[in-house]
Design a protein around this motif. Structure first.
Motif, PDB file in Angstrom:
ATOM      1  N   ARG A   6       0.825  -1.209   0.000  1.00 63.56           N
ATOM      2  CA  ARG A   6       0.000   0.000   0.000  1.00 63.56           C
ATOM      3  C   ARG A   6       0.862   1.262   0.000  1.00 63.56           C
ATOM      4  O   ARG A   6       0.511   2.261  -0.597  1.00 63.56           O
ATOM      5  CB  ARG A   6      -0.919  -0.015   1.221  1.00 63.56           C
ATOM      6  N   ASP A   7       1.996   1.211   0.708  1.00 61.38           N
ATOM      7  CA  ASP A   7       2.845   2.382   0.872  1.00 61.38           C
ATOM      8  C   ASP A   7       4.304   1.925   0.822  1.00 61.38           C
ATOM      9  O   ASP A   7       4.779   1.262   1.743  1.00 61.38           O
ATOM     10  CB  ASP A   7       2.520   3.036   2.217  1.00 61.38           C
ATOM     11  N   VAL A   8       5.015   2.272  -0.256  1.00 68.27           N
ATOM     12  CA  VAL A   8       6.392   1.773  -0.438  1.00 68.27           C
ATOM     13  C   VAL A   8       7.332   2.274   0.647  1.00 68.27           C
ATOM     14  O   VAL A   8       8.198   1.533   1.116  1.00 68.27           O
ATOM     15  CB  VAL A   8       6.956   2.091  -1.848  1.00 68.27           C
ATOM     16  N   LYS A   9       7.177   3.504   1.085  1.00 67.08           N
ATOM     17  CA  LYS A   9       8.062   4.043   2.120  1.00 67.08           C
ATOM     18  C   LYS A   9       7.811   3.377   3.476  1.00 67.08           C
ATOM     19  O   LYS A   9       8.739   3.102   4.226  1.00 67.08           O
ATOM     20  CB  LYS A   9       7.916   5.563   2.206  1.00 67.08           C
ATOM     21  N   ARG A  10       6.549   3.085   3.783  1.00 63.97           N
ATOM     22  CA  ARG A  10       6.232   2.386   5.037  1.00 63.97           C
ATOM     23  C   ARG A  10       6.842   0.985   5.015  1.00 63.97           C
ATOM     24  O   ARG A  10       7.422   0.537   6.006  1.00 63.97           O
ATOM     25  CB  ARG A  10       4.723   2.302   5.237  1.00 63.97           C
ATOM     26  N   SER A  11       6.725   0.290   3.876  1.00 63.65           N
ATOM     27  CA  SER A  11       7.298  -1.054   3.769  1.00 63.65           C
ATOM     28  C   SER A  11       8.812  -1.014   3.897  1.00 63.65           C
ATOM     29  O   SER A  11       9.404  -1.844   4.590  1.00 63.65           O
ATOM     30  CB  SER A  11       6.888  -1.701   2.444  1.00 63.65           C
ATOM     31  N   LEU A  12       9.453  -0.054   3.232  1.00 65.54           N
ATOM     32  CA  LEU A  12      10.904   0.082   3.350  1.00 65.54           C
ATOM     33  C   LEU A  12      11.283   0.306   4.806  1.00 65.54           C
ATOM     34  O   LEU A  12      12.180  -0.364   5.333  1.00 65.54           O
ATOM     35  CB  LEU A  12      11.424   1.233   2.487  1.00 65.54           C
ATOM     36  N   LYS A  13      10.598   1.203   5.483  1.00 67.81           N
ATOM     37  CA  LYS A  13      10.919   1.500   6.879  1.00 67.81           C
ATOM     38  C   LYS A  13      10.764   0.248   7.757  1.00 67.81           C
ATOM     39  O   LYS A  13      11.615  -0.030   8.601  1.00 67.81           O
ATOM     40  CB  LYS A  13      10.024   2.627   7.405  1.00 67.81           C
ATOM     41  N   PHE A  14       9.700  -0.528   7.546  1.00 70.15           N
ATOM     42  CA  PHE A  14       9.484  -1.744   8.321  1.00 70.15           C
ATOM     43  C   PHE A  14      10.652  -2.713   8.140  1.00 70.15           C
ATOM     44  O   PHE A  14      11.233  -3.186   9.114  1.00 70.15           O
ATOM     45  CB  PHE A  14       8.168  -2.420   7.906  1.00 70.15           C
ATOM     46  N   TYR A  15      11.018  -2.998   6.894  1.00 72.01           N
ATOM     47  CA  TYR A  15      12.090  -3.965   6.641  1.00 72.01           C
ATOM     48  C   TYR A  15      13.474  -3.403   7.003  1.00 72.01           C
ATOM     49  O   TYR A  15      14.377  -4.173   7.327  1.00 72.01           O
ATOM     50  CB  TYR A  15      12.024  -4.480   5.202  1.00 72.01           C
ATOM     51  N   GLN A  16      13.637  -2.091   7.008  1.00 68.93           N
ATOM     52  CA  GLN A  16      14.875  -1.501   7.519  1.00 68.93           C
ATOM     53  C   GLN A  16      14.985  -1.774   9.011  1.00 68.93           C
ATOM     54  O   GLN A  16      16.050  -2.165   9.504  1.00 68.93           O
ATOM     55  CB  GLN A  16      14.901   0.018   7.277  1.00 68.93           C
ATOM     56  N   GLN A  17      13.901  -1.566   9.735  1.00 73.21           N
ATOM     57  CA  GLN A  17      13.921  -1.734  11.182  1.00 73.21           C
ATOM     58  C   GLN A  17      14.067  -3.195  11.588  1.00 73.21           C
ATOM     59  O   GLN A  17      14.712  -3.501  12.589  1.00 73.21           O
ATOM     60  CB  GLN A  17      12.651  -1.141  11.798  1.00 73.21           C
ATOM     61  N   VAL A  18      13.482  -4.116  10.819  1.00 72.75           N
ATOM     62  CA  VAL A  18      13.510  -5.529  11.195  1.00 72.75           C
ATOM     63  C   VAL A  18      14.747  -6.244  10.656  1.00 72.75           C
ATOM     64  O   VAL A  18      15.418  -6.979  11.368  1.00 72.75           O
ATOM     65  CB  VAL A  18      12.224  -6.250  10.731  1.00 72.75           C
ATOM     66  N   LEU A  19      15.063  -6.023   9.359  1.00 73.50           N
ATOM     67  CA  LEU A  19      16.149  -6.772   8.720  1.00 73.50           C
ATOM     68  C   LEU A  19      17.366  -5.932   8.353  1.00 73.50           C
ATOM     69  O   LEU A  19      18.375  -6.475   7.915  1.00 73.50           O
ATOM     70  CB  LEU A  19      15.631  -7.442   7.429  1.00 73.50           C
TER      71      LEU A  19
END
Length: 141
Positions: A6-19
Motif C-alpha cells: 500500500r505504501d512503499v516508504k512504510r514497507s521500506l521503513k518496516f524492513y529496515q527496522q527488522v532486517l
C-alpha cells in the motif's frame, strides 16, 4: 522478491527496522532494497489492490548467518508495526520467528547451521553492486 504494498516508504521503513535492508533504487511507486552483505533483494511496488495477497505463496523467509536471540527479532517486529505469529526453536540452537508485515505478508526469520550448498565466495556490498540501469532492469523497470 517483489511485493505489492500500500505504501512503499512504510514497507521500506518496516524492513529496515527488522532486517536492516538498504534502498538501492527508488522511484515514486517502487523501491528496490537489499539486505546488507547478501544477495537478497526485496522490491516494494505500490499496488493497493494486490497488497498483502499471497498469490499462492504461504510465506517467505530470511535465513540468518548466525543465531540471534528470537526476543531481539520479536522486539524489532513489534516496534516496526508487525505482528508475531509464532516463535521458538526448530531444535536447540535453531531459533525462528514467523510474523506478518504491515501489509499482511507472512515472513519467517530463522537460523540453521551452514549446509554444503552455502556459497563460500565473498559477497559484494550494495554500494559496490550493479549500476543503476542494471538494477532498474532487474526490478522490472
Amino acid at each position: 522478491m517483489a511485493l505489492s504494498v500500500r505504501d512503499v516508504k512504510r514497507s521500506l521503513k518496516f524492513y529496515q527496522q527488522v532486517l536492516g535492508v538498504v534502498p538501492v533504487y527508488e522511484e515514486h511507486d517502487s523501491i528496490q532494497a537489499q539486505t546488507p552483505g547478501t544477495r537478497d533483494v526485496l522490491v516494494f511496488e505500490r499496488n493497493t489492490e494486490r497488497a498483502g495477497k499471497a498469490g499462492g505463496v504461504a510465506h517467505f523467509g530470511f535465513r540468518l548467518v548466525k543465531p540471534v536471540a528470537v526476543s531481539t527479532i520479536v522486539k524489532k517486529v513489534e516496534r516496526a508495526g508487525g505482528k508475531v505469529l509464532s516463535k521458538g526453536e526448530f531444535a536447540p540452537g535453531l531459533p525462528y520467528v514467523f510474523f506478518t508485515d504491515p501489509d499482511g505478508y507472512e515472513v519467517e526469520v530463522w537460523f540453521e547451521r551452514p549446509t554444503p550448498y552455502d556459497p563460500t565466495e565473498p559477497i559484494v556490498s550494495a554500494q559496490q553492486g550493479a549500476p543503476a540501469d542494471r538494477r532498474r532492469k532487474r526490478a522490472g523497470h
